[in-house]
Design a protein around this motif. Structure first.
Motif, PDB file in Angstrom:
ATOM      1  N   LEU A  33       0.821  -1.203   0.000  1.00  0.00           N
ATOM      2  CA  LEU A  33       0.000   0.000   0.000  1.00  0.00           C
ATOM      3  C   LEU A  33       0.858   1.257   0.000  1.00  0.00           C
ATOM      4  CD1 LEU A  33      -2.659  -1.010   2.707  1.00  0.00           C
ATOM      5  CD2 LEU A  33      -2.830  -1.276   0.216  1.00  0.00           C
ATOM      6  N   THR A  34       0.350   2.327  -0.577  1.00  0.00           N
ATOM      7  CA  THR A  34       1.008   3.620  -0.497  1.00  0.00           C
ATOM      8  C   THR A  34       0.825   4.179   0.909  1.00  0.00           C
ATOM      9  OG1 THR A  34      -0.962   4.873  -1.101  1.00  0.00           O
ATOM     10  CG2 THR A  34       0.404   4.017  -2.917  1.00  0.00           C
ATOM     11  N   GLU A  37      -2.744   5.068   1.452  1.00  0.00           N
ATOM     12  CA  GLU A  37      -3.576   3.877   1.548  1.00  0.00           C
ATOM     13  C   GLU A  37      -3.383   3.166   2.883  1.00  0.00           C
ATOM     14  OE1 GLU A  37      -3.848   2.553  -3.174  1.00  0.00           O
ATOM     15  OE2 GLU A  37      -2.160   1.895  -1.927  1.00  0.00           O
ATOM     16  N   ARG A  38      -2.155   3.168   3.377  1.00  0.00           N
ATOM     17  CA  ARG A  38      -1.889   2.551   4.675  1.00  0.00           C
ATOM     18  C   ARG A  38      -2.677   3.248   5.778  1.00  0.00           C
ATOM     19  NH1 ARG A  38       4.706   1.385   4.903  1.00  0.00           N
ATOM     20  NH2 ARG A  38       4.724  -0.168   3.207  1.00  0.00           N
ATOM     21  N   LYS A  41      -6.379   2.479   5.421  1.00  0.00           N
ATOM     22  CA  LYS A  41      -6.674   1.091   5.785  1.00  0.00           C
ATOM     23  C   LYS A  41      -6.652   0.898   7.290  1.00  0.00           C
ATOM     24  CE  LYS A  41      -7.424  -3.287   5.083  1.00  0.00           C
ATOM     25  NZ  LYS A  41      -8.747  -3.735   4.604  1.00  0.00           N
TER      26      LYS A  41
END
Length: 311
Positions: A33-34, A37-38, A41
């Motif tokens: 994940l970028t 995105e991390r 998430k």
């Protein structure tokens, strides 16, 4: 703060039902994940798990469960070296985390945590010692964030770790951070540390000993949990608890007999040696079903051995 009437049976975190099952993410999935995105998430995952912890408090309170083992996998990636994403997300969720912890306190429910067995503080490998200390500190930080007190009322439990290194374990305990050291307890296991090896560490460091009769029977190849040594170790362990009314033991049965390391679905036998133990964590595959059977038998004044073991 006082103990509940003897015994208070405890629910272990993982559950067969949907009410308290927690979400996670694997390290391999997280790494692709970028950064944005991390964060997204973990925010979604952590917020959902905190909400489930809050529901766990309601679940326990509604059923009269006074002892609950908090999952040590609530906040995956929180202890990653060089990545503060999880910590930042938890900072953002601080009000929700505090509210979940307060729900347990308001209901008078004692909360413990038993981190994974890969935490080996006394490893002979420096990198394992370093990662173990970091992970354990993250678990202690989790308990702090929920507002659970820094005492063995809110126990942080470990096994003895690397076999043959009891002296090394005893030497490092005084230097642990207060958030860890003041909550720390040690439990005997089936291989490296029986009660005879672990008790001196507990006595020398002031750390309470959590006795597990099933582990003891398997390690020492005893006929069953009615062996006289079980009562001897229950009493020896109690002397390490301050106050003794906070003593916790673990209860499990072997799936296909006393020597079977696998846990049975329900609890068929409660050792007589546990008759006056105030707090008993139930380690059975049936989780809340096993707990309900034990509590039902207790309320009805029945012998525990009427509860059948099933798989």
């Amino acid at each position: 703060m006082t103990s509940s009437p003897s015994p208070a049976y405890g629910l272990v975190c993982l559950t067969v039902g949907p009410d308290i099952r927690f979400r996670t993410i694997t390290l391999s999935r997280y790494r692709v994940l970028t950064p944005a995105e991390r964060e997204a998430k973990l925010l979604d995952l952590y917020a959902d798990n905190v909400a489930r912890v809050r529901r766990a408090a309601d679940f326990c309170a509604a059923r009269g469960i006074r002892l609950y083992r908090l999952s040590s996998s609530l906040f995956p990636m929180f202890d990653l070296a060089g990545d503060d994403t999880g910590r930042a997300v938890l900072d953002h969720l601080a009000p929700q985390v505090q509210a979940a912890g307060q729900a347990f306190r308001d209901a008078g429910i004692r909360v413990l945590m038993h981190p994974e067995q890969f935490i080996v503080l006394n490893s002979d490998r420096p990198e394992v010692r370093t990662s173990s200390a970091r992970t354990l500190a993250a678990h202690a930080d989790t308990l702090d964030r929920f507002g659970f007190e820094r005492s063995t009322w809110n126990l942080l439990l470990l096994h003895g770790g690397k076999g043959g290194r009891a002296a090394e374990l005893a030497a490092l305990i005084p230097d642990l951070p207060d958030a860890v050291r003041l909550r720390l307890g040690l439990e005997n296991d089936e291989r490296a540390y029986g009660p005879a090896e672990l008790l001196p560490v507990c006595e020398g460091t002031g750390v309470p000993f959590v006795f597990d009769a099933h582990h003891h029977v398997v390690r020492e190849r005893l006929p069953d949990q009615e062996d006289p040594s079980v009562r001897e170790w229950v009493l020896a362990a109690r002397r390490t608890w301050h106050p003794p009314e906070w003593q916790v033991v673990h209860l499990s049965n072997g799936l296909e007999g006393p020597q079977d390391r696998r846990h049975s679905y329900l609890i068929a036998q409660l050792p007589a040696a546990y008759w006056d133990v105030p707090w008993i964590e139930v380690e059975a595959k049936g989780k809340e079903e096993a707990l309900a059977a034990l509590m039902g038998a207790q309320a009805a004044g029945l012998q525990v051995d009427v509860v059948a073991v099933e798989e």
